[in-house]
Write a protein that holds these residues in place. Structure first.
Motif, PDB file in Angstrom:
ATOM      1  N   ILE A 123      14.206-102.892  41.376  1.00 57.18           N
ATOM      2  CA  ILE A 123      13.000-103.444  41.996  1.00 57.18           C
ATOM      3  C   ILE A 123      12.954-103.053  43.469  1.00 57.18           C
ATOM      4  CG2 ILE A 123      12.905-105.339  40.350  1.00 57.18           C
ATOM      5  CD1 ILE A 123      13.938-107.208  42.494  1.00 57.18           C
TER       6      ILE A 123
ATOM      7  N   LYS B  80       6.666-104.969  36.058  1.00 58.42           N
ATOM      8  CA  LYS B  80       5.738-104.728  37.159  1.00 58.42           C
ATOM      9  C   LYS B  80       4.456-105.538  36.967  1.00 58.42           C
ATOM     10  CE  LYS B  80       7.198-100.029  38.389  1.00 58.42           C
ATOM     11  NZ  LYS B  80       6.766 -98.611  38.526  1.00 58.42           N
ATOM     12  N   GLU B  81       3.876-105.967  38.070  1.00 62.67           N
ATOM     13  CA  GLU B  81       2.690-106.822  38.020  1.00 62.67           C
ATOM     14  C   GLU B  81       1.567-106.186  37.205  1.00 62.67           C
ATOM     15  OE1 GLU B  81       0.128-109.518  41.167  1.00 62.67           O
ATOM     16  OE2 GLU B  81       0.781-107.529  41.804  1.00 62.67           O
TER      17      GLU B  81
ATOM     18  N   THR C 134      10.611-102.749  31.283  1.00 58.42           N
ATOM     19  CA  THR C 134      11.295-103.643  32.215  1.00 58.42           C
ATOM     20  C   THR C 134      12.198-102.853  33.156  1.00 58.42           C
ATOM     21  OG1 THR C 134      13.133-104.019  30.678  1.00 58.42           O
ATOM     22  CG2 THR C 134      11.283-105.568  30.584  1.00 58.42           C
TER      23      THR C 134
ATOM     24  N   ASN D 267       6.610-105.103  46.196  1.00 61.68           N
ATOM     25  CA  ASN D 267       6.039-105.151  44.853  1.00 61.68           C
ATOM     26  C   ASN D 267       6.259-106.523  44.222  1.00 61.68           C
ATOM     27  OD1 ASN D 267       5.190-102.352  44.681  1.00 61.68           O
ATOM     28  ND2 ASN D 267       7.363-101.847  44.596  1.00 61.68           N
ATOM     29  N   ARG D 268       5.413-106.817  43.226  1.00 66.98           N
ATOM     30  CA  ARG D 268       5.541-108.083  42.497  1.00 66.98           C
ATOM     31  C   ARG D 268       5.964-107.801  41.061  1.00 66.98           C
ATOM     32  NH1 ARG D 268       0.436-109.277  44.985  1.00 66.98           N
ATOM     33  NH2 ARG D 268       0.716-110.597  46.816  1.00 66.98           N
ATOM     34  N   TYR D 269       6.725-108.750  40.513  1.00 65.26           N
ATOM     35  CA  TYR D 269       7.264-108.582  39.168  1.00 65.26           C
ATOM     36  C   TYR D 269       7.283-109.924  38.442  1.00 65.26           C
ATOM     37  CZ  TYR D 269       9.236-104.463  41.537  1.00 65.26           C
ATOM     38  OH  TYR D 269       9.411-103.320  42.277  1.00 65.26           O
TER      39      TYR D 269
ATOM     40  N   PHE E 204      12.766-107.213  34.955  1.00 61.93           N
ATOM     41  CA  PHE E 204      11.522-107.438  35.690  1.00 61.93           C
ATOM     42  C   PHE E 204      10.414-106.538  35.150  1.00 61.93           C
ATOM     43  CE2 PHE E 204      15.143-108.337  38.340  1.00 61.93           C
ATOM     44  CZ  PHE E 204      14.838-109.562  38.908  1.00 61.93           C
TER      45      PHE E 204
END
Length: 262
Positions: A183, A166-167, A177, A187-189, A164
């Motif tokens: 995660i 991070k946004e 990553t 939060n967005r990924y 993933f």
């Protein structure tokens, strides 16, 4: 076919598009059924050049007509579709066309939520609208819906190795990553996957939100009654596509920025 069980299109714009096609071409659909061929379908005639495929479509239509009652069904179904599609201001066109539907399904989380009212209008009060059952793409099968009452998915790490981004790092050429164990909720990924099919650290372009971790309080799936340790299983929802940006003067406005402003 009058007795389908579900109406499923993965992404919301495609779902809406299919319903609008039915509404736009309802007169031609009725004529095709009543004449038992697709000669009256401008959609078929303008988009399909393969003569054999057109013959196969006509054959399939005739088989369906015979299966459901022959000429009696043919005329009744054609008139029924025409009548129901003309009720443009009446909710529930999908339920009215197919009363046997158990549910309609499409992605309704993240930025797709802006379409939910329109989707609900097409479904009406009697047809349940649920989030798309699986998080999947041509690259692989990545997750399964946690519950029909939520837009959250369980990821399936046994079929795909997940990483993933991070946004805030997605626009870097070589971003760091994180593993699925790293995660955090809130939060967005962007999803990065390595699959058995040969994809290596492939950037999906899907931005997901980590909404939390599975717990006993969720009541999403049956858990052991004994006090056993529950694995750290993240729940995610689809937020938006990374490439969906407004960029007139380099401002890089994402779908989520627009949603937040609204």
């Amino acid at each position: 076919i009058p007795d389908i069980n579900s109406y499923t299109v993965m992404f919301t714009p495609g779902f809406i598009h299919t319903v609008k096609l039915i509404q736009t071409f309802c007169e031609e659909i009725s004529l095709c059924i009543s004449s038992a061929n697709f000669q009256n379908s401008s959609f078929v005639q303008n988009n399909i050049d393969d003569a054999k495929l057109k013959i196969d479509l006509d054959r399939a239509l005739n088989e369906i007509i015979q299966k459901y009652g022959g000429s009696t069904y043919q005329l009744e179904r054609a008139n029924y579709i025409r009548k129901e599609c003309l009720k443009t201001n009446v909710p529930g066109i999908l339920h009215r066309l197919w009363p046997t539907l158990s549910y309609a399904s499409t992605v309704i989380g993240g930025t797709f939520v802006i379409h939910k009212q329109e989707l609900q209008f097409y479904c009406g009060e009697k047809l349940p609208l649920i989030n798309f059952l699986g998080y999947r793409a041509s690259e692989g099968y990545f997750g399964i819906l946690a519950s029909i009452h939520t837009d959250e998915y369980f990821l399936i790490p046994t079929s795909v190795f997940f990483e993933f981004i991070k946004e805030e790092d997605v626009h870097h050429s070589q971003p760091k990553t994180l593993l699925i164990s790293e995660i955090e909720p809130g939060n967005r990924y962007e999803v990065v996957c390595t699959t058995e099919g040969g994809l290596i650290r492939y950037r999906m372009g899907d931005m997901i939100s980590c909404t939390g971790f599975l717990s006993r309080a969720d009541d999403l799936v049956p858990l052991p009654s004994e006090p056993e340790e529950i694995p750290r299983i993240p729940l995610i929802s689809i937020a938006y596509r990374v490439g969906s940006l407004l960029d007139v003067y380099g401002e890089k406005t994402s779908e989520q920025h627009v949603m937040n402003a609204l």
